[in-house]
Design a protein around this motif. Sequence first.
Motif, PDB file in Angstrom:
ATOM      1  N   PHE A  93     -28.956  44.834   2.847  1.00 31.73           N
ATOM      2  CA  PHE A  93     -27.704  44.084   2.898  1.00 31.73           C
ATOM      3  C   PHE A  93     -27.912  42.822   3.711  1.00 31.73           C
ATOM      4  O   PHE A  93     -28.711  42.784   4.655  1.00 31.73           O
ATOM      5  CB  PHE A  93     -26.598  44.930   3.545  1.00 31.73           C
ATOM      6  N   ASP A  94     -27.154  41.774   3.353  1.00 32.04           N
ATOM      7  CA  ASP A  94     -27.200  40.544   4.146  1.00 32.04           C
ATOM      8  C   ASP A  94     -26.224  40.663   5.317  1.00 32.04           C
ATOM      9  O   ASP A  94     -25.611  41.712   5.514  1.00 32.04           O
ATOM     10  CB  ASP A  94     -26.912  39.312   3.280  1.00 32.04           C
ATOM     11  N   GLY A  95     -26.073  39.617   6.077  1.00 39.98           N
ATOM     12  CA  GLY A  95     -25.197  39.630   7.245  1.00 39.98           C
ATOM     13  C   GLY A  95     -23.730  39.852   6.914  1.00 39.98           C
ATOM     14  O   GLY A  95     -22.952  40.302   7.758  1.00 39.98           O
ATOM     15  N   ASN A  96     -23.318  39.553   5.680  1.00 36.40           N
ATOM     16  CA  ASN A  96     -21.926  39.737   5.266  1.00 36.40           C
ATOM     17  C   ASN A  96     -21.658  41.126   4.696  1.00 36.40           C
ATOM     18  O   ASN A  96     -20.536  41.415   4.279  1.00 36.40           O
ATOM     19  CB  ASN A  96     -21.549  38.688   4.212  1.00 36.40           C
ATOM     20  N   GLY A  97     -22.681  41.975   4.610  1.00 36.60           N
ATOM     21  CA  GLY A  97     -22.493  43.319   4.056  1.00 36.60           C
ATOM     22  C   GLY A  97     -22.582  43.369   2.548  1.00 36.60           C
ATOM     23  O   GLY A  97     -22.108  44.309   1.922  1.00 36.60           O
ATOM     24  N   THR A  98     -23.199  42.361   1.943  1.00 35.64           N
ATOM     25  CA  THR A  98     -23.390  42.314   0.499  1.00 35.64           C
ATOM     26  C   THR A  98     -24.843  42.666   0.191  1.00 35.64           C
ATOM     27  O   THR A  98     -25.746  42.315   0.952  1.00 35.64           O
ATOM     28  CB  THR A  98     -23.075  40.906  -0.037  1.00 35.64           C
ATOM     29  N   VAL A  99     -25.063  43.339  -0.930  1.00 34.09           N
ATOM     30  CA  VAL A  99     -26.424  43.731  -1.304  1.00 34.09           C
ATOM     31  C   VAL A  99     -27.278  42.482  -1.501  1.00 34.09           C
ATOM     32  O   VAL A  99     -26.947  41.609  -2.293  1.00 34.09           O
ATOM     33  CB  VAL A  99     -26.411  44.587  -2.597  1.00 34.09           C
ATOM     34  N   ALA A 100     -28.372  42.420  -0.741  1.00 33.41           N
ATOM     35  CA  ALA A 100     -29.309  41.309  -0.885  1.00 33.41           C
ATOM     36  C   ALA A 100     -30.456  41.690  -1.818  1.00 33.41           C
ATOM     37  O   ALA A 100     -30.944  40.849  -2.573  1.00 33.41           O
ATOM     38  CB  ALA A 100     -29.856  40.904   0.483  1.00 33.41           C
ATOM     39  N   ALA A 101     -30.879  42.952  -1.752  1.00 35.49           N
ATOM     40  CA  ALA A 101     -31.985  43.402  -2.609  1.00 35.49           C
ATOM     41  C   ALA A 101     -31.887  44.902  -2.826  1.00 35.49           C
ATOM     42  O   ALA A 101     -31.430  45.640  -1.953  1.00 35.49           O
ATOM     43  CB  ALA A 101     -33.325  43.060  -1.969  1.00 35.49           C
ATOM     44  N   LEU A 102     -32.322  45.313  -3.995  1.00 33.76           N
ATOM     45  CA  LEU A 102     -32.363  46.727  -4.352  1.00 33.76           C
ATOM     46  C   LEU A 102     -33.706  46.975  -5.006  1.00 33.76           C
ATOM     47  O   LEU A 102     -34.049  46.317  -5.983  1.00 33.76           O
ATOM     48  CB  LEU A 102     -31.227  47.062  -5.319  1.00 33.76           C
ATOM     49  N   ASP A 103     -34.504  47.859  -4.423  1.00 31.31           N
ATOM     50  CA  ASP A 103     -35.786  48.157  -5.042  1.00 31.31           C
ATOM     51  C   ASP A 103     -36.124  49.637  -4.896  1.00 31.31           C
ATOM     52  O   ASP A 103     -35.615  50.325  -4.022  1.00 31.31           O
ATOM     53  CB  ASP A 103     -36.914  47.287  -4.481  1.00 31.31           C
ATOM     54  N   GLU A 104     -36.956  50.087  -5.822  1.00 30.60           N
ATOM     55  CA  GLU A 104     -37.381  51.482  -5.820  1.00 30.60           C
ATOM     56  C   GLU A 104     -38.793  51.549  -5.267  1.00 30.60           C
ATOM     57  O   GLU A 104     -39.666  50.789  -5.674  1.00 30.60           O
ATOM     58  CB  GLU A 104     -37.316  52.055  -7.239  1.00 30.60           C
ATOM     59  N   ILE A 105     -39.004  52.467  -4.345  1.00 32.06           N
ATOM     60  CA  ILE A 105     -40.312  52.634  -3.702  1.00 32.06           C
ATOM     61  C   ILE A 105     -41.046  53.758  -4.423  1.00 32.06           C
ATOM     62  O   ILE A 105     -40.465  54.811  -4.698  1.00 32.06           O
ATOM     63  CB  ILE A 105     -40.135  52.961  -2.214  1.00 32.06           C
ATOM     64  N   ASP A 106     -42.312  53.543  -4.698  1.00 29.59           N
ATOM     65  CA  ASP A 106     -43.115  54.558  -5.369  1.00 29.59           C
ATOM     66  C   ASP A 106     -43.389  55.699  -4.392  1.00 29.59           C
ATOM     67  O   ASP A 106     -44.032  55.512  -3.359  1.00 29.59           O
ATOM     68  CB  ASP A 106     -44.428  53.946  -5.854  1.00 29.59           C
TER      69      ASP A 106
END
Length: 155
Positions: A93-106
């Motif tokens: 999340f960024d400083g405003n509480g919005t999703v900045a990135a979504l990724d899946e970890i192997d």
Amino acid sequence: MHKRSTLLLLTAGLALAGCSPIVATRGNLTDTQRLSEIQPGSTSRDQVQYLLGYPTATGTVDPNVWYYIGRRTEQTAFFQPDVVEQRIVRIRFDGNGTVAALDEIDGNAARAIDPSEATTPTVGHDMSFLEQLVGNLNRPTRKKKDDDKKKGGRR
């Protein structure tokens, strides 16, 4: 003859039922459809929590990173469980509480950690079973101590 075949079928059915795997799901296995509803730049922290639930873990250094970790295993009889499905999703999340990135970890990149077999040393005397048993025979019971306190007397 009819009873014998019924008993044989019942025994065979129980034997086959004993071989069915035990399925265990641990953690939070995220649904692909729900993940697709999360859009970086527009989805809020509250919306993520509504869609996926509480995170399995949050970042120790950065609380703006949420992890959703889940694993499904199957175990047959006394064999080791097999990992059928595993998913690790990281949401930043960024400083405003919005999703900045979504990724899946192997999950295959994770290292297995073997717990240490060492024991923590403690101060004191290691007593054998016999020493503990004999030591408890000489020890006054709690009831006797409580009775003495109620009477106001000392030992």
